[in-house]
Design an enzyme around this catalytic site. Structure first.
Site, short mmCIF file in Angstrom:
data_model
loop_
_atom_site.label_atom_id
_atom_site.label_comp_id
_atom_site.label_asym_id
_atom_site.label_seq_id
_atom_site.Cartn_x
_atom_site.Cartn_y
_atom_site.Cartn_z
N CYS B 82 0.84 -1.20 0.00
CA CYS B 82 0.00 0.00 0.00
C CYS B 82 0.88 1.26 0.00
O CYS B 82 1.64 1.45 -0.94
CB CYS B 82 -0.99 -0.03 1.16
SG CYS B 82 -2.32 1.17 0.99
N HIS B 198 -3.97 -4.85 -0.67
CA HIS B 198 -3.68 -5.38 0.66
C HIS B 198 -3.77 -6.90 0.65
O HIS B 198 -4.85 -7.46 0.82
CB HIS B 198 -4.67 -4.83 1.68
CG HIS B 198 -4.46 -3.39 1.99
ND1 HIS B 198 -3.55 -2.96 2.93
CD2 HIS B 198 -5.02 -2.28 1.47
CE1 HIS B 198 -3.56 -1.65 2.99
NE2 HIS B 198 -4.44 -1.19 2.12
N GLU B 200 -2.92 -8.86 2.91
CA GLU B 200 -3.34 -9.33 4.24
C GLU B 200 -4.85 -9.27 4.41
O GLU B 200 -5.40 -9.80 5.37
CB GLU B 200 -2.64 -8.54 5.34
CG GLU B 200 -2.98 -7.07 5.44
CD GLU B 200 -2.29 -6.20 4.37
OE1 GLU B 200 -1.50 -6.75 3.57
OE2 GLU B 200 -2.56 -4.99 4.37
#
Lengths: 267, 218
Positions: B82, B198, B200
């Protein structure tokens, strides 16, 4: 009928389906107008299930009233966040910037504010300046106060118990200016009725702000979810009971939306 | 056992990154690192970032970690995420901020008549694109790379951002997405891989990308 979704040549972004989990005392519950709460299960188990079904995000609303009780959601968020790797939004009882920090630390990705934003709009600005607008959601509970030809809606707070006299569309615009990265828009008139989103409300707010709008309140069928996007202009649709009670899976909802030409993520 | 430092300079979703890495690589030694020595000692480095670019650069400098990140970028597997991706470039339109300059190029905002922020009355309001670009968008893999291993082309990943990097050297791009503009969302060069999205928060495909990073030997 105009399909409001931008063509994939312009944008590949998919529309999101977001199951909502109302949490109290460590359990997911579902009620009608915040009364007659019925147990719907273990939040971690439910979160896992929705993740497996392809939910795009999860929203947890902490509906526990007492301030001690509010902290009960932290261990739940921590557990979900270490097992489910999709965005988690948490709302309910957020009063100050430090609450935002605590929830983010626990594993929330976005924090939703409602009554506190009305009481103190600068809180939205402060939280957004500090943490970034991408993690600040302003939730608006709106009730229709004037009908056609020019309907208007009023913002309510405190779980829908307190009128504010504020116009919902103007409020959404103001909150976006204050740094809300997203608006979670609930029609109180439709909530729990299974008669579909208030599409006029959704469309007006969606057109009024440059940030994404999540439509909420009233979903009873898969067509309602599709309508929220195509007619309401919502970037995402949120529903609780149709998923909790197994009427539909998230996957079925996505298959239906895809069949209506709405881009969705499928796994 | 490989050791992974997550650069913790106070800005960003490093807890989420840590959780996903632990899940993807339970055998690895994963640490949030506030000290340059810890970053220097790690085998691999993840460089996350969230919020305004100017705040990210300022806090990175205040934490005294800029040089440690630059050192890691020279010779260790480094994964930018990011704003951690954006910071690898020279500057950003966001707050007119100078950044690390590891890669040539700039960071720009989504803007133009397709976007809702352009208040031109003639724009069809219903079809305007919202900013931030938020949600799942397919990532087209423009070049093969070890970090794409096991991830199908055009798999959607989760994005939340209003700015995106524009590399001067198109050869850096390994992934693209479409949002009003076709933009670079993944870059790679030698030991560096960096993504705008992202991983994650991108479910199994994101965990796979972290796993691939742990296994990567550039």
């Amino acid at each position: 009928m105009t399909i409001a979704t931008a063509s994939s040549a312009v944008s590949g972004l998919t529309r999101r389906i977001i199951p909502c989990l109302d949490v109290t005392a460590g359990r997911v519950v579902k009620g009608v107008n915040f009364v007659q709460l019925v147990d719907a299960g273990d939040p971690i188990e439910i979160a896992r299930r929705y993740n497996e079904q392809g939910a795009d995000e999860l929203t947890f609303l902490d509906i526990t009233a007492t301030s001690d009780g509010r902290d009960l959601i932290l261990p739940i968020i921590e557990q979900v966040a270490s097992q489910v790797f999709i965005p988690l939004t948490v709302g309910g009882g957020v009063r100050q910037v430090s609450d935002v920090q605590r929830l983010l630390n626990a594993g929330a990705d976005k924090i939703s504010m409602n009554s506190a934003a009305v009481a103190n709009p600068d809180l939205v600005r402060a939280a957004s300046d500090y943490h970034g607008s991408q993690c600040i959601v302003v939730a608006i509970d709106a009730r229709r106060v004037k009908d056609a030809p020019t309907p208007t809606w009023e913002v309510f707070t405190h779980g829908g118990r307190k009128g504010t006299g504020i116009d919902a569309v103007a409020w959404a615009r103001k909150m976006a200016e204050y740094g809300a990265g997203e608006i979670l828009l609930t029609s109180m008139d439709r909530d729990g009725t299974k008669s579909g989103f208030d599409l006029e409300l959704t469309r007006q707010v969606s057109d009024a702000v440059a940030v994404p709008v999540i439509a909420s309140g009233g979903v009873g069928t898969l067509q309602h979810l599709a309508d929220g996007v195509t007619l309401g202009g919502a970037s995402a649709v949120l529903a609780a009971s149709i998923f909790h009670y197994g009427e539909f899976t998230v996957r079925e909802a996505k298959d239906f939306m895809a069949s209506r030409g709405i881009p969705v993520r499928r796994n | 056992m490989t050791s992974i430092a997550i650069v913790d300079y106070g800005m960003g979703n490093y807890h989420s990154v840590e959780r996903a890495l632990r899940h993807a690589a339970p055998e690895a030694d994963i640490r949030l690192c506030k000290q340059a020595q810890e970053i220097d000692a790690a085998d691999r480095v993840v460089f996350p970032g969230q919020g305004a670019m100017a705040d990210c650069m300022r806090t990175l400098d205040e934490a005294g970690l800029r040089d440690a990140v630059l050192r890691a970028a020279r010779d260790k597997p480094l994964l930018g995420v990011c704003v951690g991706e954006q910071m690898l470039f020279e500057r950003s339109d966001e707050g007119n901020t100078a950044s690390l300059g590891i890669f040539k190029g700039e960071v720009k905002r989504f803007t133009g008549p397709l976007f809702a922020e352009q208040l031109g009355a003639q724009t069809d309001r219903a079809s305007r694109l919202k900013v931030p670009h938020m949600g799942w968008n397919p990532v087209r893999q423009t070049r093969p790379h070890a970090l794409w291993s096991g991830i199908a082309d055009a798999t959607p990943f989760y994005f939340v951002h209003s700015y995106y990097a524009v590399p001067s050297d198109a050869g850096l791009t390994v992934g693209e997405s479409q949002y009003g503009v076709r933009f670079t969302c993944a870059v790679a060069h030698e030991n560096i891989f960096a993504v705008q999205f992202h991983p994650e928060k991108s479910a199994d495909s994101g965990l796979r990308l972290y796993r691939n990073f742990v296994d990567w030997n550039p």
